[in-house]
Design an enzyme around this catalytic site. Structure first.
Site, PDB file in Angstrom:
ATOM      1  N   ASN A 114      -1.903  -1.383  -6.438  1.00 32.60           N
ATOM      2  CA  ASN A 114      -3.163  -2.149  -6.430  1.00 32.60           C
ATOM      3  C   ASN A 114      -4.248  -1.218  -5.914  1.00 32.60           C
ATOM      4  O   ASN A 114      -3.988  -0.037  -5.593  1.00 32.60           O
ATOM      5  CB  ASN A 114      -3.020  -3.407  -5.556  1.00 32.60           C
ATOM      6  CG  ASN A 114      -4.176  -4.372  -5.733  1.00 32.60           C
ATOM      7  OD1 ASN A 114      -4.566  -4.683  -6.863  1.00 32.60           O
ATOM      8  ND2 ASN A 114      -4.764  -4.831  -4.647  1.00 32.60           N
ATOM      9  N   LYS A 115      -5.458  -1.733  -5.817  1.00 33.73           N
ATOM     10  CA  LYS A 115      -6.626  -0.936  -5.416  1.00 33.73           C
ATOM     11  C   LYS A 115      -6.353  -0.110  -4.164  1.00 33.73           C
ATOM     12  O   LYS A 115      -5.711  -0.588  -3.226  1.00 33.73           O
ATOM     13  CB  LYS A 115      -7.796  -1.895  -5.187  1.00 33.73           C
ATOM     14  CG  LYS A 115      -9.105  -1.275  -4.756  1.00 33.73           C
ATOM     15  CD  LYS A 115      -9.576  -0.158  -5.642  1.00 33.73           C
ATOM     16  CE  LYS A 115      -9.761  -0.563  -7.077  1.00 33.73           C
ATOM     17  NZ  LYS A 115      -9.822   0.607  -8.011  1.00 33.73           N
ATOM     18  N   ASP A 132      -2.079  -4.132 -10.086  1.00 36.52           N
ATOM     19  CA  ASP A 132      -2.346  -3.427 -11.348  1.00 36.52           C
ATOM     20  C   ASP A 132      -1.072  -3.078 -12.086  1.00 36.52           C
ATOM     21  O   ASP A 132      -1.075  -2.902 -13.312  1.00 36.52           O
ATOM     22  CB  ASP A 132      -3.159  -2.167 -11.077  1.00 36.52           C
ATOM     23  CG  ASP A 132      -4.572  -2.565 -10.697  1.00 36.52           C
ATOM     24  OD1 ASP A 132      -4.819  -2.767  -9.502  1.00 36.52           O
ATOM     25  OD2 ASP A 132      -5.401  -2.725 -11.614  1.00 36.52           O
ATOM     26  N   ARG A 182     -13.119  -4.732 -15.793  1.00 39.84           N
ATOM     27  CA  ARG A 182     -12.125  -4.193 -14.870  1.00 39.84           C
ATOM     28  C   ARG A 182     -11.186  -5.322 -14.429  1.00 39.84           C
ATOM     29  O   ARG A 182     -11.420  -6.484 -14.726  1.00 39.84           O
ATOM     30  CB  ARG A 182     -12.813  -3.559 -13.656  1.00 39.84           C
ATOM     31  CG  ARG A 182     -13.846  -4.500 -13.038  1.00 39.84           C
ATOM     32  CD  ARG A 182     -14.044  -4.310 -11.589  1.00 39.84           C
ATOM     33  NE  ARG A 182     -12.858  -4.638 -10.829  1.00 39.84           N
ATOM     34  CZ  ARG A 182     -12.478  -5.896 -10.548  1.00 39.84           C
ATOM     35  NH1 ARG A 182     -13.142  -6.941 -10.967  1.00 39.84           N
ATOM     36  NH2 ARG A 182     -11.380  -6.100  -9.840  1.00 39.84           N
ATOM     37  N   GLY A 183     -10.145  -4.932 -13.628  1.00 37.75           N
ATOM     38  CA  GLY A 183      -9.148  -5.901 -13.194  1.00 37.75           C
ATOM     39  C   GLY A 183      -8.042  -5.945 -14.232  1.00 37.75           C
ATOM     40  O   GLY A 183      -8.306  -6.068 -15.432  1.00 37.75           O
ATOM     41  N   ALA A 184      -6.794  -5.834 -13.760  1.00 36.94           N
ATOM     42  CA  ALA A 184      -5.681  -5.621 -14.696  1.00 36.94           C
ATOM     43  C   ALA A 184      -5.576  -6.682 -15.802  1.00 36.94           C
ATOM     44  O   ALA A 184      -5.527  -6.327 -16.990  1.00 36.94           O
ATOM     45  CB  ALA A 184      -4.378  -5.503 -13.909  1.00 36.94           C
TER      46      ALA A 184
HETATM   47  O1  MRU Z   1     -10.437  -0.449 -10.413  1.00 39.84           O
HETATM   48  P1  MRU Z   1     -10.375  -1.934 -10.639  1.00 39.84           P
HETATM   49  O2  MRU Z   1     -11.588  -2.650 -10.131  1.00 39.84           O
HETATM   50  O3  MRU Z   1     -10.022  -2.279 -12.055  1.00 39.84           O
HETATM   51  O4  MRU Z   1      -9.158  -2.393  -9.737  1.00 39.84           O
HETATM   52  C1  MRU Z   1      -8.776  -3.743  -9.756  1.00 39.84           C
HETATM   53  C2  MRU Z   1      -7.732  -4.078  -8.779  1.00 39.84           C
HETATM   54  O5  MRU Z   1      -7.197  -3.242  -8.094  1.00 39.84           O
HETATM   55  C3  MRU Z   1      -7.298  -5.518  -8.725  1.00 39.84           C
HETATM   56  O6  MRU Z   1      -6.884  -5.861  -7.443  1.00 39.84           O
HETATM   57  C4  MRU Z   1      -6.129  -5.726  -9.695  1.00 39.84           C
HETATM   58  O7  MRU Z   1      -6.458  -5.269 -10.977  1.00 39.84           O
HETATM   59  C5  MRU Z   1      -5.711  -7.127  -9.770  1.00 39.84           C
HETATM   60  S1  MRU Z   1      -6.876  -8.136 -10.605  1.00 39.84           S
HETATM   61  C6  MRU Z   1      -6.276  -9.692 -10.792  1.00 39.84           C
END
Ligand code: MRU
Length: 342
Positions: A244-245, A235, A44-46
């Site tokens: 973002n989240k 994201d 996970r994480g963009a």
């Molecule tokens: O659902 P996720 O855990 O993939 O969400 C991740 C986020 O919202 C992060 O803040 C975002 O991807 C930035 S990561 C450098």
């Protein structure tokens, strides 16, 4: 530490759903396994999703039975469709898939084995670039951190969300490495607790002082003067907003009300300046993420649930976007459009 690696036809990456209680490394050898790891948030994480997409294509190329370049290209196109279907909001997944596919199609005419190798090289390049970009984001971002600052962050924009070092947490790591005595307050980030499970885990391991709060305590902490800056990841960054989240928008509004600068740290691979906030699909996830905490049910049966995974924060609430080439501020946002010089 590298969060994703290729070795002899397999991709190795931590299973983020098991952290912090168990440190398990996934070994992915098929496109289907990669797709499932993306969907289930094991990966996970963009920025990490971008690298995972690229390595997913490398797995597709490695396993393909294609006898000709055109057959391999057709197989890769199908892998691209599968990868893109897994999660709709983080643009890096689409960006990296398209980058590898565009390279592959432009490569046409060479042998199947050469094209297979070229796909892997491009995936490695995407991963290496992401790592380098995060260190650059850290370097630029550290300039806005003062000695003694307490920084609030939401979700996990750390090394676990990237190929190495992190974006928002990269800025924090970089300021800490410069000797700035900073502290972090981490929102737990319901429903899936990326803050409590991952951000706190990373910072504690690095010896950076961190305090965990539930999401609804951020306003209290700000009203008591306990927070100097907010830094989050992204994201997808569009012409008028940062995705973002879920919960990031609420944090931004609270920060605005308390005159606390709200920063976003992200590589330019997260920019999608041909779109506006209304063009973006926000992932809706399963109700049991809200009705349960872990395996424990916390809500009555048959309750209606909303579970959007992301929200959009309008750029007017953003003091700056920290990228690998510098910090974009309100002055630049006025000109944010598809021809914005990046
Ligand atoms: O659902 P996720 O855990 O993939 O969400 C991740 C986020 O919202 C992060 O803040 C975002 O991807 C930035 S990561 C450098």
């Amino acid at each position: 530490m590298r969060m994703i690696k290729w070795e002899n036809g397999a991709v190795f990456t931590p299973d983020q759903t098991r952290l912090p209680l168990e440190e398990v490394t996934l070994k992915l050898t098929t496109v289907e396994q990669m797709a499932e790891a993306i969907k289930s948030l094991q990966i996970r994480g963009a920025p990490l999703l971008g690298a995972a997409a690229a390595f997913g294509l490398a797995l597709g190329a490695y396993n393909s039975k294609a006898q000709s370049v055109s057959e391999l290209l057709a197989d890769l196109d199908a892998v691209g469709v599968t990868i893109k279907e897994q999660r709709p909001t983080a643009v890096n997944l689409f960006w990296a898939t398209d980058r590898v596919l565009n390279m592959a199609h432009a490569y046409g005419g060479f042998s199947v084995d050469e094209l297979r190798a070229a796909v892997l090289v491009e995936a490695q390049r995407i991963a290496d670039e992401d790592a380098a970009q995060n260190y650059a984001i850290g370097k630029y971002g550290a300039e806005i951190i003062d000695d003694g600052d307490t920084i609030l962050t939401h979700c996990n924009a750390g090394e676990l969300a990237t190929v190495e070092y992190g974006t928002a947490l990269g800025v924090i790591r970089s300021a800490w490495a410069q000797g700035k005595k900073i502290k972090v307050i981490a929102d737990e980030t319901r429903p899936l607790l990326q803050g409590a499970r991952l951000t706190v885990f990373e910072l504690q391991r690095d010896g950076i002082p961190v305090t965990l709060i539930t999401d609804n305590m951020a306003g209290y902490a700000m009203s008591k003067g306990l927070i100097d800056k907010v830094i989050v990841g992204a994201d997808r960054i569009v012409q008028d907003a940062v995705f973002n989240k879920i919960g990031t928008y609420s944090v931004a509004i609270l920060a605005h009300e308390h005159n606390i600068p709200f920063y976003v740290a992200a590589p330019k691979s997260t920019f999608d300046l041909t779109r506006k906030a209304t063009d973006v699909t926000i992932e809706e996830r399963k109700p049991d993420e809200v009705t349960h905490i872990g395996c424990q049910q916390t809500a009555p049966n048959n309750i209606n649930v909303m579970n959007p995974a992301f929200d959009a924060t309008p750029l007017k609430y953003v003091a700056g976007i920290i990228t690998e080439t510098g910090i974009y501020t309100q002055e630049h946002f006025q000109k944010f459009n598809p021809t914005f010089p990046l």
